[in-house]
Design an enzyme around this catalytic site. Structure first.
Site: not given
Lengths: 677, 344
Positions: B34, B83, B106, B114
């Site tokens: 992301g 992502g 992360e 996530d």
């Protein structure tokens, strides 16, 4: 005639070629997939009205990350019998193994958990947080296997607990760390062949030899042998021995001592005889043994002396002069067993319900409309009526169990009596509920409930013992009613208001039940508590009156009590249910407004009203009129359909991972497919 | 890009002419994840709600991929992180190559793994998932295959042939597709210094109950043997945001026990709290130190693991106290194949 023959031949041909209609041969394929049942997961068909992880916080109430950690330790190891069924893996002991193999596997699992640090602080850390974590981890173990939980319970809570509560600093220093690290393996020799419930009647005798400074423990006759001693048959190295203590020819009552029964190599010690209790209807991962003591000599220091002691020259010393009080002080610490058993009964009930309800959300039987699709089991009002009230009771007991744990870990000398009575009432109530719940869930799963791997049926044999050990349920409930009677008599005698055991409502005016019971009244918590107060109040009055009447007729207090057993039972149940309703309402009050709170209100009403419907006392003693009772019954049916849409969310909230349920709770078609065999 | 992927995947699922979906990257990466800078910009210029919208879309895509009715073949010929993992690992087939580089980095940024990572990391063998999620360690193609993140390994020079063959397949049958990929696959070797050779130590240490205990366990092992890998591992844990570590550990462990939908709902809550920045500003500090100023010296707050209480971690997993906020609502799915049903 020819036309008939042609037509007839065509019809037969079509049958043989599996064609729907007389058409050309090349058209339809022989098999059509439409007529086959497809599994549709409940997750796709049942929208969630609240987030189950939020409800789980109220149900589990403490140490949720620790529980998840331990579930993970189990699922990431091959030691816990993973079994692939279709696309899912389940973890459950192999109950088809022999008794010896099951015991060995259980011990292996204990040692694995030890190595992973699960038992850190179980005996060496003594604060409420550590105790709550211990409870949480033991509950998770029980979700995997009852035998494993019992093995740990015996070693940590019974053996370890006895050292903690009956022993003094020298015992703590000598034994607690070694117990926590499994340097010693402990068991708990209280029950005898001839005495279970009546601990004070046990026949093992211990005397003191002041010349050598040793106690001598002896089994004087066969009925005095220790029996059902978990851990004794194979593994335990040490035991707590409960025995009559005869000092200078005087029996000082039951005391606890430490005796070694095996050496570090696993050989039984001299003057100790051990036999195996043998195969049981369940719990075969626990090695229960019989123990005989043949004048076994142990050092004087091995007497657990927190309540009483024997001096080196053989004088009996105790700060508590009254032997009854001394015995009570003795047994008080064993409450933790009743608490862990209550909790374990509830988690087992949750497993049964999660399986049965999930199954009923995917299994169909019979159509209502002609040519209509078969109906989901849980869409039948009768199926709802079988399972949803049990779900409400399980929720109530879950909240109450947490309340009990909280007051236990924060216990004070003043709260001990309450804890004793509450834990006795809850242990009896929850374990009886567990068995009834498992039976209903098993039946609700039909034939699949008979498969051991589907768990719900097999758990009946595993958990049946709960109504007996750590206090026979009937005896416990009698103790509860005795305690309530004592409060009653004390209040009347001193002419003071009722105080204790939640009986304060006796000081208020008698509650009145409205003659007309509308739906909103029935669902109102004030009406519900009034009905429960009324029942408890009236039963307590009647019970006290009946006991005193028997006494007036010349019966002893003890015998009068025995004769009034029916009211005693009714009263014990009334007390229990009233406590359950109150903790439910208290829990409900802590929830912020929203869909979760609304569903809890439905469950609470279901709990209250199913108690009203099931207890004959309400009609027998006229707390409810026949019209009232009819209205209650109708409302229960309404509540069933109100709760139906929340069923999936409610069982998901239990937080029991899929791996610890069973194949019929998921894609049971895929699990049984040829490709999965 | 997420919006476009969502559109395409939804359309392809309904289109009977589409039998399977092939996803690949352009250039050196499959997808590096992301755009954190853009998310931070959104949050600073607008509100965290804008960031939340992006996560809502992304997690919806992750869910659809995880429960997709048709097979997805992702060609992971390069970097696949964050992502990017979310757009591929949930699919049925993941083809690694000698150029693959996987990571969920992360925690170094004040975020947490996530995109459904709490689902797929937790299902790796033993406690490898905790190891990857907490340390942000990079894996190559062979390692991805052996731990299950990848389903196949195909040397990059055979990729165009593989694609051709897949386009000719004209079937949604996973068995057939797998067989086709197998024809171009090869069995790679794990490098000697691979973390995968240290599964014993990883399992022993990363199975401990708390982050603190994981680090102590690693330090105990380090006492007995001087080892680059152990010191690197300890270092990456000590450099990461303490809050992120505790959140990630709890999220992965809870994810192990839940379906993919529940995992995404939970991760969405955590993401909202992280973006809102009320409980901690580590995301913004991580972005500043690693991506903006690049001093690689983030000042986390709380700065030490002992200062991050269980209650604080609890807050990330709870509902947002905001009238307009709601839990992630995932789209209704139907006619799932058995393999997808098992993920629910």
């Amino acid at each position: 005639m020819e036309q008939q023959i042609t037509r007839r031949t065509q019809v037969l041909t079509n049958h043989l070629l599996l064609h729907g209609e007389p058409t050309s041969l090349s058209a339809a394929p022989p098999l059509s997939s439409n007529s086959c049942l497809n599994y549709s997961p409940p997750e796709l068909n049942e929208p969630l009205s609240f987030n189950p992880t939020d409800m789980r916080v109220y149900l589990d109430s403490h140490n949720i990350p620790d529980r998840d950690w331990l579930f993970g330790l189990i699922t990431q190891s091959r030691l816990f019998n993973p079994k692939q069924r279709g696309h899912k893996v389940f973890f459950s002991p192999d109950y088809n193994q022999s008794m010896e193999q099951q015991r060995e596997m259980t011990m292996k699992r204990v040692l694995y958990l030890l190595e992973k640090g699960v038992f850190q602080g179980w005996l060496t850390e003594r604060n409420p947080d550590a105790e709550l974590r211990k409870f949480a981890l033991l509950e998770v173990v029980g979700i995997f296997d009852h035998s494993l939980a019992i093995k740990l319970g015996v070693h940590f809570f019974l053996w370890g607990g006895a050292i903690q509560f009956f022993g003094t600093k020298r015992h703590h220093d000598k034994w607690l760390r070694d117990t926590e690290n499994y340097v010693v393996k402990g068991c708990f020799a209280m029950t005898e062949l001839g005495h279970g419930s009546n601990v004070r009647g046990i026949e093992t005798v211990t005397t003191y030899d002041s010349n050598t400074g040793e106690f001598v423990i002896n089994t004087p006759c066969e009925s005095a042998q220790k029996y059902w001693i978990g851990g004794a048959a194979n593994h335990a190295t040490h035991t707590i021995v409960f025995s009559q203590l005869n000092i200078n020819g005087e029996n000082q009552g039951v005391h606890a001592l430490i005796a070694q029964i095996r050496d570090a190599d696993g050989n039984v010690c001299p003057n100790i005889r051990i036999a195996d209790c043998g195969h049981k209807i369940g719990l075969n991962g626990v090695d229960n043994g019989q123990i005989w003591f043949d004048n076994v000599r142990i050092p004087r220091e091995n007497l657990l002396n927190s309540v009483a002691d024997v001096s080196p020259d053989g004088q009996y010393l105790s700060a508590i002069k009254d032997p009854d009080q001394r015995f009570a002080a003795f047994l008080a610490p064993l409450t933790s067993g009743r608490i862990t058993i209550s909790a374990s009964a509830i988690y087992t009930s949750k497993i049964g319900l999660a399986i049965a309800i999930r199954y009923s959300l995917t299994r169909r039987a019979f159509s209502v409309a002609p040519n209509g699709r078969e109906v989901l089991l849980l869409d039948y009002p009768s199926h709802q009526r079988r399972l949803l009230p049990l779900l409400a009771k399980t929720y109530a007991m879950s909240f109450a169990g947490n309340y009990l744990k909280q007051i236990y870990v924060k216990r004070t000398p003043e709260s001990n009596k309450l804890i004793h009575v509450l834990s006795s009432a809850f242990k009896a109530t929850f374990t009886w509920h567990n068995m009834r719940n498992l039976q209903e869930c098993r039946e609700a799963c039909g034939g699949q409930g008979l498969k051991t791997e589907n768990l719900v049926g097999h758990l009946k044999g595993e958990y049946d013992v709960q109504s007996t050990f750590e206090g026979d349920n009937n005896v416990l409930m009698q103790q509860v009613s005795k305690a309530l009677l004592a409060v009653y008599i004390a209040a009347k005698k001193s002419n003071k208001p009722f105080k204790g055991f939640g009986l304060e409502h006796m000081n208020n005016p008698c509650p009145v039940i409205p003659s007309q019971l509308t739906s909103s009244t029935l669902r109102c918590s004030k009406f519900q508590t009034d009905a429960f107060f009324l029942r408890e109040r009236d039963l307590l009055n009647r019970f006290a009156a009946e006991v005193s009447q028997f006494q007036a007729q010349g019966e002893s207090k003890e015998y009068a009590f025995i004769l009034s057993y029916q009211l005693a039972e009714d009263l014990g149940r009334a007390y229990s249910e009233r406590e359950l309703l109150q903790t439910f309402i208290q829990t409900e009050a802590t929830v912020p407004a929203g869909s979760l709170k609304n569903v809890l209100a439905l469950l609470r009403s279901m709990y209250a009203l199913i108690c009203l419907e099931e207890d004959a006392a309400f009609l027998r003693y006229g707390y409810l009129s026949m019209d009232n009772a009819a209205a209650v019954r109708k409302e229960v049916t309404k509540l069933c359909s109100d709760l139906r849409p929340h069923a999936l969310a409610l069982v998901t909230s239990f937080g029991i991972p899929d791996a610890f349920l069973s194949p019929i709770a998921f894609n049971w078609i895929d699990a049984n497919a040829w490709a999965s065999v | 890009m997420i919006s476009r992927l969502l559109e395409l995947f939804i359309a392809y699922e309904e289109d009977s002419n589409v039998k399977l979906v092939i996803v690949k990257g352009k250039g050196r990466a499959f997808c590096a994840g992301g755009d954190v800078a853009a998310a931070i910009r959104d949050i600073n210029e607008g509100t965290w709600r804008l960031g939340a919208k992006f996560y809502w879309k992304q997690f919806t895509l992750n869910y659809i991929l995880a429960t997709y009715r048709k097979p997805q073949v992702s060609i992971l010929n390069g970097v696949v992180m964050g992502g990017g993992a979310g757009a591929s690992i949930h699919g049925r087939f993941r083809v690694a190559t000698e150029n693959s580089v996987f990571a969920m980095p992360e925690t170094a940024l004040g975020l947490f793994p996530d995109v459904g990572a709490s689902y797929f990391l937790s299902r790796l063998p033993g406690f490898f998932g905790e190891y990857l999620g907490l340390t942000g360690t990079r894996l190559d193609g062979a390692e991805m295959l052996v731990c299950g993140l990848a389903t196949h390994f195909v040397p990059s020079e055979r990729l165009s042939l593989l694609e051709e063959a897949l386009c000719k397949v004209d079937s949604s049958d996973p068995a057939i597709i797998s067989a086709v990929i197998n024809e171009y696959s090869k069995q790679p070797y794990i490098k000697e210094k691979s973390a995968y050779h240290r599964l014993n130590v990883i399992d022993r240490c990363f199975s401990r109950r708390t982050v603190e205990e994981i680090i102590s366990a690693l330090e105990r092992v380090a006492l007995n043997k001087k080892d680059d890998w152990i010191s690197k591992t300890i270092q990456s844990l000590k450099r990461a945001s303490p809050t992120s570590l505790k959140i990630s550990l709890r999220s992965i462990r809870q994810g192990r026990l839940q379906g993919v939908g529940q995992c995404l709902v939970r991760e969405y809550r955590i993401a909202c709290h992280v973006m809102q920045g009320k409980l901690s500003k580590d995301l913004f500090e991580g972005f500043r130190a690693i991506l903006l100023d690049k001093d690689k010296n983030p000042k986390w707050e709380p700065s030490k693991l002992e200062l991050v209480s269980d209650d604080m971690v609890d807050s990330y997993f709870s509902m947002m106290d905001d009238e307009d906020w709601e839990d992630l609502k995932l789209p209704a799915r139907s006619n799932l194949p058995a393999y997808a049903i098992a993920k629910l």
